[in-house]
Design a protein around this motif. Structure first.
Motif, PDB file in Angstrom:
ATOM      1  N   PRO A  39       0.841  -1.206   0.000  1.00  8.52           N
ATOM      2  CA  PRO A  39       0.000   0.000   0.000  1.00  8.52           C
ATOM      3  C   PRO A  39       0.875   1.254   0.000  1.00  8.52           C
ATOM      4  N   ILE A  67      -3.025   5.056  -0.044  1.00  7.27           N
ATOM      5  CA  ILE A  67      -3.585   5.473   1.238  1.00  7.27           C
ATOM      6  C   ILE A  67      -4.225   6.842   1.113  1.00  7.27           C
ATOM      7  N   LYS A 109      -7.675   6.693  -0.336  1.00  3.32           N
ATOM      8  CA  LYS A 109      -8.729   6.500   0.668  1.00  3.32           C
ATOM      9  C   LYS A 109      -9.127   7.843   1.261  1.00  3.32           C
ATOM     10  N   LEU A 132       3.312  -1.027   4.701  1.00  3.76           N
ATOM     11  CA  LEU A 132       2.914   0.138   3.928  1.00  3.76           C
ATOM     12  C   LEU A 132       4.172   0.957   3.675  1.00  3.76           C
ATOM     13  N   PHE A 151      -1.693   4.115  10.834  1.00  3.68           N
ATOM     14  CA  PHE A 151      -0.657   3.963   9.806  1.00  3.68           C
ATOM     15  C   PHE A 151       0.700   4.402  10.356  1.00  3.68           C
ATOM     16  N   ALA A 172      -5.731   0.305  11.621  1.00  3.58           N
ATOM     17  CA  ALA A 172      -4.816   0.331  10.476  1.00  3.58           C
ATOM     18  C   ALA A 172      -4.515  -1.078   9.981  1.00  3.58           C
ATOM     19  N   TRP A 183      -7.420  -2.475   8.047  1.00  7.13           N
ATOM     20  CA  TRP A 183      -7.530  -1.885   6.708  1.00  7.13           C
ATOM     21  C   TRP A 183      -6.433  -2.416   5.791  1.00  7.13           C
ATOM     22  N   LEU A 184      -5.205  -2.473   6.279  1.00  6.91           N
ATOM     23  CA  LEU A 184      -4.086  -2.938   5.461  1.00  6.91           C
ATOM     24  C   LEU A 184      -4.266  -4.394   5.043  1.00  6.91           C
ATOM     25  N   ALA A 211      -6.552  -3.858   1.935  1.00  2.70           N
ATOM     26  CA  ALA A 211      -6.542  -2.467   1.460  1.00  2.70           C
ATOM     27  C   ALA A 211      -7.179  -2.311   0.087  1.00  2.70           C
ATOM     28  N   ASP A 217     -10.967  -2.199  -0.528  1.00  3.96           N
ATOM     29  CA  ASP A 217     -11.735  -1.039  -0.074  1.00  3.96           C
ATOM     30  C   ASP A 217     -12.409  -0.381  -1.278  1.00  3.96           C
ATOM     31  N   LEU A 227     -10.826   2.612  -3.049  1.00  4.15           N
ATOM     32  CA  LEU A 227      -9.682   2.468  -3.948  1.00  4.15           C
ATOM     33  C   LEU A 227     -10.084   1.932  -5.321  1.00  4.15           C
TER      34      LEU A 227
END
Length: 642
Positions: A138, A143, A146, A433, A493, A522, A525-526, A529, A532, A535
């Motif tokens: 990511p 990021i 998002k 990330l 993050f 975080a 989400w990662l 990712a 999502d 994105l």
């Protein structure tokens, strides 16, 4: 990073090959070793010729400043308490506190890496096109993608909800203008102008000079660059009306002293007007001209040049206005000029007194250019190729930040041997990330800033009653809940990046951060990712930045699509390891022979500065249609210039 190797790319796509121009960038080749497909990249690339879609050495943005590799970093002090929470190998735990890292973005091979340059409309589409060839990290751009969707939805929701009716404590802008017209009367010199603004909002207020009102509207609508709704303002009719209404009222006008006097004489009107302009100055940025309420009633003659709803300022616009008073010199690239002056210290992106959200947002981008000022600088050394990647990221992310505030700103790898060789490396850097710690932390603080602003200006209860917008509908969570979630996500993050590079997180005294909650958000989400929905949204945007009067052309900053770049991460100083359950005395430094490089692919935005005939403006849909049709940077630029 997993040990999953880079796979051999698929057979060339004739259509894609026909669109590509060979790049004069030599860097290794794909190798198949020991029965497994492993990507091997070696050597040093010389950037010499233009690439059809990606940035090249002659790109003025990437050549805005001379860049050098960072020197080797000194090893930080060892801290036995900074232990990576992830399992390592053979029951070992890793401590990266005394380790340092080096990053680079090697160029690809002309013939075999053309797929890296293919442009895609969204981050998710770009990742899908990778087809599992390599691990996708990511990127800062993804990021930020998002964040961009949330930011657009937040501003759109507030604009739409407060346009014609009050939103919590925030007065309606249309109602403020109605009250001002009632205060000055239909015969005032200013009445036709304010009534013209109201007619753009869909509210017809009769005045004595109806002919002048109609003429003002016609003149404004004929100026497409000012009046055509851009950015997300084409999502709904209300947003389009809001765009035209606010852009119209950013102008100075005849009789502004009458309006200033009327506002000064009515305490309730003045209080509501001041609350509205104060809010807009903080949501976007301080104004380029004075709002009418700044002028006391005894000095209303000074109202000349003031606007009812002034446009917002920005560091980049202030720079360009100072440098180019008459016209843009031939060959000028505005983004390159801005980057040079930020790097030299002439332009400081530190939020000014009274700064708005925009200043806080772009402050998060500053360390992409001033890398020595970043929190990660003591741990991560960057080579020239990675610094060029950060220049391109700065240009793309600044473009998207400004596009969100379009209404307010006005016009203006690894090669392994066979079984007889040395054993494969056991330890590689493990990133989840892109390691841009300062960007993550400053962005979290920018969300904390705007949350405080909206709580004060609108009220948390009202924010819980509305949802952020997206094209075709609403975002799932209410605005207040999602604001907290975005703030926590970026704090998370930062925390995850700190762990990735073995750095202790540092927060300001009293900074309210629930570290466990933020880190968990975080990591969640990662873990998915690129699933999502934010994105998967088309990320290509353009925004006008300057108008060359003599040449009758506009300059646009634009992101043309998403592509992939290689990221190589290696240790500068080795990490330390100990057995699970060991004590502080059992930490030992990893031998250099056990260290290897980590390779990733980063989805990044392709930035361009484009010339456009001055009498035109582009909606998102129009711009994206050109990108889809023309495919390459040169073709897109030529099509838009016609």
């Amino acid at each position: 990073m997993s040990d999953k190797p880079f796979a051999t790319p698929p057979a060339p796509n004739p259509a894609a090959a026909g669109r590509s121009i060979a790049r004069d960038m030599r860097l290794g080749h794909w190798l198949l070793v020991g029965g497994g497909a492993l990507a091997a990249w070696a050597g040093v690339a010389a950037y010499r010729s233009a690439r059809p879609m990606s940035q090249d050495a002659r790109d003025p943005v990437l050549d805005a400043v001379d860049l050098e590799d960072d020197p080797p970093l000194a090893a930080p002090p060892f801290d036995p308490a900074i232990v990576d929470t992830r399992p390592a190998v053979d029951g070992l735990r890793i401590n990266d506190s005394a380790a340092t890292f080096r990053t680079s973005c090697p160029a690809g091979d002309d013939s075999e890496d053309a797929w890296l340059d293919e442009l895609h409309a969204s981050y998710a589409a770009c990742v899908r096109a990778n087809g599992g060839r390599a691990e996708i990290l990511p990127s800062m751009n993804a990021i930020d993608g998002k964040a961009k969707q949330f930011d657009d939805g937040l501003v759109a929701a507030i604009e739409q909800a407060s346009f014609a009716t009050p939103l919590g404590r925030l007065p309606s802008r249309v109602e403020l203008v109605r009250r001002a017209v009632a205060a000055i009367g239909p015969d005032s010199r200013a009445a036709p102008f304010l009534a013209a603004g109201l007619s753009l909002a869909g509210d017809d207020v009769p005045v004595r000079d109806e002919e002048k009102k109609r003429a003002l509207v016609a003149k404004f609508l004929a100026d497409e660059a000012s009046s055509k709704p851009i950015s997300f303002y084409g999502w709904t009719e209300t947003l389009s009306r809001s765009f035209r209404f606010m852009r119209f009222l950013q102008q100075d006008f005849d009789g502004s002293d009458d309006v200033a006097a009327a506002i000064a004489a009515d305490p309730a009107l003045r209080a509501d007007y001041e609350a509205s302009v104060r809010y807009h100055a903080r949501l976007s940025n301080p104004f380029t001209t004075r709002p009418l309420a700044d002028l006391p009633g005894s000095h209303v003659a000074d109202a000349k040049g003031a606007a009812f709803f002034p446009a917002s300022s920005s560091p980049e616009s202030a720079l360009f206005e100072r440098l180019f008073t008459d016209q843009l010199p031939p060959g000028t690239n505005l983004m390159a000029e801005l980057i040079r002056r930020i790097r030299s210290g002439e332009v400081d992106l530190t939020p000014r007194p009274g700064a708005g959200w925009y200043d806080h947002q772009i402050h998060a981008l500053e360390t992409l250019l001033l890398t020595a000022n970043s929190e990660e600088h003591a741990k991560v050394a960057l080579d020239r190729s990675y610094k060029r990647r950060l220049l391109a990221a700065f240009a793309a992310l600044l473009t998207k930040r400004r596009e969100t505030h379009a209404e307010a700103h006005g016009r203006g790898l690894l090669a392994l041997g066979d079984g007889g060789g040395p054993p494969p490396p056991r330890f590689r850097p493990r990133l989840r990330l892109e390691p841009c710690l300062s960007y993550h932390l400053r962005t979290a603080r920018a969300y904390a800033f705007v949350a405080g602003l909206l709580d004060a200006a609108v009220g948390p209860e009202a924010l819980r009653e509305i949802h952020g917008l997206r094209e075709g509908g609403e975002r799932p969570a209410d605005l207040r809940t999602e604001l907290d979630a975005m703030r926590d996500l970026f704090y998370g993050f930062y925390l995850v990046s700190c762990e990735d590079v073995g750095r202790r997180p540092e927060f300001a005294p009293g900074e309210p951060v629930d570290a466990e909650r933020c880190r968990a958000a975080a990591l969640a989400w990662l873990g998915g990712a690129f699933d999502d929905p934010d994105l998967a949204v088309d990320t290509r945007v353009s925004i006008p930045i300057a108008f060359d009067v003599q040449r009758e052309t506009s300059r646009l900053w634009a992101t043309l699509g998403v592509r992939l770049v290689k990221l190589r991460v290696r240790y500068g100083h080795a990490p330390s390891v100990r057995r699970e359950g060991g004590d502080d005395a059992s930490w030992r430094e990893v031998d250099a022979s056990a260290l290897g490089d980590a390779w990733y692919l980063l989805p990044v935005d392709e930035f361009a500065e484009i010339r456009l005939p001055a009498d035109r403006a582009l909606t998102r849909e129009e711009f994206r249609a050109v990108c889809d049709r023309e495919r390459t940077r040169t073709a897109i630029e030529d099509a838009l210039a016609r």
